[in-house]
Design an enzyme around this catalytic site. Structure first.
Site, PDB file in Angstrom:
ATOM      1  CG  PHE A 180      46.474  56.701  40.869  1.00  0.00           C
ATOM      2  CD1 PHE A 180      47.567  57.099  39.966  1.00  0.00           C
ATOM      3  CD2 PHE A 180      45.595  56.866  40.966  1.00  0.00           C
ATOM      4  CE1 PHE A 180      47.369  56.800  38.781  1.00  0.00           C
ATOM      5  CE2 PHE A 180      44.845  56.397  39.096  1.00  0.00           C
ATOM      6  CZ  PHE A 180      46.419  56.563  38.165  1.00  0.00           C
ATOM      7  CE  LYS A 209      41.543  58.063  51.479  1.00  0.00           C
ATOM      8  NZ  LYS A 209      43.563  57.713  51.123  1.00  0.00           N
ATOM      9  CB  SER A 222      37.048  55.995  40.143  1.00  0.00           C
ATOM     10  OG  SER A 222      36.516  55.047  41.508  1.00  0.00           O
ATOM     11  CB  CYS A 275      39.620  63.581  35.105  1.00  0.00           C
ATOM     12  SG  CYS A 275      39.912  64.833  35.507  1.00  0.00           S
ATOM     13  CD  GLU A 294      37.897  56.853  34.029  1.00  0.00           C
ATOM     14  OE1 GLU A 294      37.334  56.668  35.209  1.00  0.00           O
ATOM     15  OE2 GLU A 294      38.476  58.346  34.557  1.00  0.00           O
TER      16      GLU A 294
HETATM   17  P1  NAD Z   1      39.639  55.969  43.372  1.00  0.00           P
HETATM   18  O1  NAD Z   1      37.743  56.201  43.372  1.00  0.00           O
HETATM   19  O2  NAD Z   1      40.005  54.347  43.502  1.00  0.00           O
HETATM   20  O3  NAD Z   1      40.740  56.071  44.985  1.00  0.00           O
HETATM   21  C1  NAD Z   1      40.453  57.735  45.137  1.00  0.00           C
HETATM   22  C2  NAD Z   1      40.377  58.123  46.540  1.00  0.00           C
HETATM   23  O4  NAD Z   1      39.104  57.043  47.321  1.00  0.00           O
HETATM   24  C3  NAD Z   1      41.842  57.698  47.384  1.00  0.00           C
HETATM   25  O5  NAD Z   1      42.382  58.695  48.660  1.00  0.00           O
HETATM   26  C4  NAD Z   1      41.303  56.184  47.369  1.00  0.00           C
HETATM   27  O6  NAD Z   1      42.539  55.580  48.316  1.00  0.00           O
HETATM   28  C5  NAD Z   1      39.864  56.441  48.087  1.00  0.00           C
HETATM   29  N1  NAD Z   1      39.159  54.765  48.423  1.00  0.00           N
HETATM   30  C6  NAD Z   1      39.330  54.260  47.138  1.00  0.00           C
HETATM   31  N2  NAD Z   1      38.289  53.204  47.250  1.00  0.00           N
HETATM   32  C7  NAD Z   1      37.093  53.556  48.362  1.00  0.00           C
HETATM   33  C8  NAD Z   1      36.480  52.659  48.689  1.00  0.00           C
HETATM   34  N3  NAD Z   1      35.696  51.293  48.260  1.00  0.00           N
HETATM   35  N4  NAD Z   1      36.386  53.558  49.748  1.00  0.00           N
HETATM   36  C9  NAD Z   1      36.667  54.556  50.183  1.00  0.00           C
HETATM   37  N5  NAD Z   1      37.327  55.271  49.425  1.00  0.00           N
HETATM   38  C10 NAD Z   1      38.262  54.585  48.388  1.00  0.00           C
HETATM   39  O7  NAD Z   1      40.719  56.842  42.304  1.00  0.00           O
HETATM   40  P2  NAD Z   1      41.674  56.799  41.774  1.00  0.00           P
HETATM   41  O8  NAD Z   1      42.328  55.453  40.974  1.00  0.00           O
HETATM   42  O9  NAD Z   1      43.177  57.260  42.950  1.00  0.00           O
HETATM   43  O10 NAD Z   1      41.425  57.642  40.791  1.00  0.00           O
HETATM   44  C11 NAD Z   1      41.686  57.798  39.384  1.00  0.00           C
HETATM   45  C12 NAD Z   1      39.709  58.334  39.411  1.00  0.00           C
HETATM   46  O11 NAD Z   1      39.852  59.805  39.117  1.00  0.00           O
HETATM   47  C13 NAD Z   1      39.399  58.181  37.529  1.00  0.00           C
HETATM   48  O12 NAD Z   1      38.489  57.756  37.589  1.00  0.00           O
HETATM   49  C14 NAD Z   1      39.813  59.438  37.463  1.00  0.00           C
HETATM   50  O13 NAD Z   1      38.686  60.192  36.439  1.00  0.00           O
HETATM   51  C15 NAD Z   1      39.644  59.998  38.828  1.00  0.00           C
HETATM   52  N6  NAD Z   1      39.481  61.599  38.466  1.00  0.00           N
HETATM   53  C16 NAD Z   1      38.466  62.816  38.590  1.00  0.00           C
HETATM   54  C17 NAD Z   1      39.098  64.577  38.097  1.00  0.00           C
HETATM   55  C18 NAD Z   1      38.242  64.856  38.044  1.00  0.00           C
HETATM   56  O14 NAD Z   1      37.928  66.392  38.384  1.00  0.00           O
HETATM   57  N7  NAD Z   1      36.848  64.403  38.312  1.00  0.00           N
HETATM   58  C19 NAD Z   1      40.417  64.576  38.583  1.00  0.00           C
HETATM   59  C20 NAD Z   1      41.238  63.534  39.103  1.00  0.00           C
HETATM   60  C21 NAD Z   1      41.007  62.017  38.897  1.00  0.00           C
END
Ligand code: NAD
Length: 502
Positions: A158, A182, A235, A291, A402
């Site tokens: 997000f 997605k 995450s 991140c 985090e």
């Molecule tokens: P999230 O893990 O909740 O969701 C990421 C994606 O996975 C979304 O599209 C979501 O719909 C899907 N998803 C969520 N839970 C799921 C599950 N149980 N099974 C399958 N799919 C699932 O992450 P978020 O809250 O959208 O984003 C924030 C996180 O992303 C933070 O931890 C941040 O550090 C990380 N991030 C990392 C980078 C990097 O380059 N390392 C860059 C941006 C964000």
């Protein structure tokens, strides 16, 4: 200052983009709410697994012709896409502010970074070249070609709704693959705008598809035998235990870029004015939902007497708190605002719980973001001010987890080595910064620190599109990273040909 015009006037139902067509989903719908105004701006479908199958089928059907399209012709589609993105630059940016809450300047930066991915991918005729050697034995030549693999799934987070899927999609399609994207269901609108521009740019149907939704769509991608690889950003629990594990089981390529807890190390010889200014954007930019955001600020007393170290520590902490106190918070479409709201009320609640935890753990609360209240006619629902803790120790939960919000921890380290030890005791390895006037410390830092992205007098170590976006330890699962040459390798298979003509 006045609020810029909102590009989304009325809430609308988001559709999926499959095989070049905009189609209504059969799934349930959820509201997408502008976190600054509290108003619904769209309804997003939570698509079903059969819709994932339709998109993968379309991508698979489009693949043979797209693969045979000369790289130069594929690049021309990307050139048209880039031109359309430039034409729509401001609107694309304002949409991000409306769906996510970030400030308009942060959105413009994100749009620029996204466009740069497309720009770099237009170099595909050169980037995709293999290599050769004549006479590996007498009269026998050998060469390597890079070939695409088929269909890739891209799953976005997000916090950078526009840019992150572009770390992958332009490189995937430039190399001759087709994609199913997605977006995060929390803020999917800017990916929809991109797909509209993809359509206008003349990509053949099925090359670039969008299926909106949540876990069902992700599971559908992970289990689909015709998806060759997955690019995930999100995450660590999801990236490691769901994405990486399942890709291992099903034999898919994977890039899983995950969570972070980044340190900033301030040496006594740093330029403190510039350091504190750089820290403000690093710790509080995107409301801390980045991140690459720094979250732990370690002030190092290497070579100083006890008294001199105490003076330095208090001085930097005071400046940091003063600068954070002055940040202007509000609706990101007001150009003068420096920090927007959190993405939603659950995130605000979660960050508030961490602030409570920090107090319980005995950290000194110098600035409490919970005290912030929004003036004027915007609801308080998602807004939180910057929070600064002082005297935080590495064992505290607030130093380890985090938090993903505008919370800064100020910490002590008597020596440089102690600071490095603190970074290494943290399970994540996304980024780390050092602020110093000394080449020796800078060199030692970039050499020793186990993090994928290093900033030297830079608070947000974000790699450009032609470098890989690295990450180590619990911040990354996979081998090759997104962006640049590593992305070209990820999206292609190397084939070696050995030939002899009698
Ligand atoms: P999230 O893990 O909740 O969701 C990421 C994606 O996975 C979304 O599209 C979501 O719909 C899907 N998803 C969520 N839970 C799921 C599950 N149980 N099974 C399958 N799919 C699932 O992450 P978020 O809250 O959208 O984003 C924030 C996180 O992303 C933070 O931890 C941040 O550090 C990380 N991030 C990392 C980078 C990097 O380059 N390392 C860059 C941006 C964000």
């Amino acid at each position: 200052m006045a609020i810029l015009e909102e590009p989304i006037k009325e809430p609308f139902d988001i559709r999926n983009f499959i095989d070049g067509e905009w189609v209504d989903s059969q799934g349930e719908y959820e509201e997408v709410v502008n976190p600054a105004t509290g108003r619904a701006i769209a309804r997003v479908p939570i698509s079903t697994s059969s819709e994932v199958c339709e998109a993968v089928e379309a991508a698979k059907d489009a693949y043979p012709d797209w693969r045979r399209t000369p790289p130069l012709a594929r690049a021309r589609c990307l050139f048209r896409l880039k031109a359309l993105m430039e034409e729509n630059f401001e609107e694309l940016s304002r949409v991000q502010t409306m769906e996510h809450g970030k400030t308009i300047d942060e959105s413009r930066g994100e749009t620029r970074r996204g466009i740069e991915m497309v720009e770099v991918a237009t170099g595909i005729p050169s980037l995709m070249m293999g290599y050769n050697l004549e006479d590996i034995a007498s009269g026998i030549d050998e060469f390597l070609v890079r070939q695409p693999l088929g269909v890739f799934g891209i799953i976005g987070p997000f916090n950078f709704p526009f840019m992150v899927p572009l770390w992958f999609a332009p490189f995937a399609v430039a190399t001759g693959n087709c994609v199913v994207v997605k977006p995060s269901s929390e803020d999917p609108i800017s990916q929809i705008r991109i797909a509209e521009l993809v359509e206008e740019a003349g990509f053949p149907p099925g090359v670039w598809n969008i299926v909106n939704g949540g876990r069902t769509v992700v599971s559908g991608m992970l289990d689909h035998p015709d998806i060759k690889g997955i690019c995930f950003v999100g995450s660590t629990p999801v990236g490691k235990d769901v994405i990486y594990r399942r890709c291992g089981e099903t034999g898919k390529r994977v890039i899983a870029m995950c969570g972070a807890k980044n340190y900033s190390v301030v040496m006594p010889d740093a330029d403190m004015d510039r350091t504190v200014a750089a820290c403000m954007t690093s710790f509080f930019g995107n409301a801390g939902q980045r991140c690459l955001a720094n979250a732990n600020l370690v002030i190092v007393g290497e070579g100083l007497s006890e008294k001199a170290y105490e003076d330095l520590y208090q001085n930097v902490a005071n400046r940091f708190v003063a600068a954070a106190t002055n940040l202007k918070i509000g609706y990101g479409l007001d150009e003068s605002v420096q920090m927007g709201p959190l993405r939603d009320v659950h995130k605000k609640r979660r960050v508030g719980q961490y602030i409570e935890k920090g107090v319980e753990e005995g950290a000194r609360l110098r600035l409490d973001g919970r005290q912030f209240s929004m003036q004027g006619n915007l609801p308080d629902t998602c807004f939180l001010g910057p929070t600064v803790f002082q005297d935080v120790t590495p064992d505290m939960v607030i130093a380890r987890d985090e938090i993903f919000g505008p919370v800064a921890n100020i910490m002590r380290a008597r020596t440089f080595d102690q600071a490095i030890g603190m970074i290494h005791s943290n399970p994540y390895g996304n980024a780390a910064s050092i602020f110093t006037g000394s080449g020796k410390w800078a060199r030692e830092f970039q050499y020793a620190v186990e993090c994928g992205n290093i900033g030297i007098n830079v608070g947000i170590a974000a790699p450009m599109a032609f470098f890989p976006f690295s990450g180590m330890k619990d911040s990354f699962f996979g081998t090759l990273h997104g962006q640049g040459r590593e992305a070209i390798r990820f999206f292609t298979e190397s084939k070696v040909v050995i030939q002899r003509w009698w």
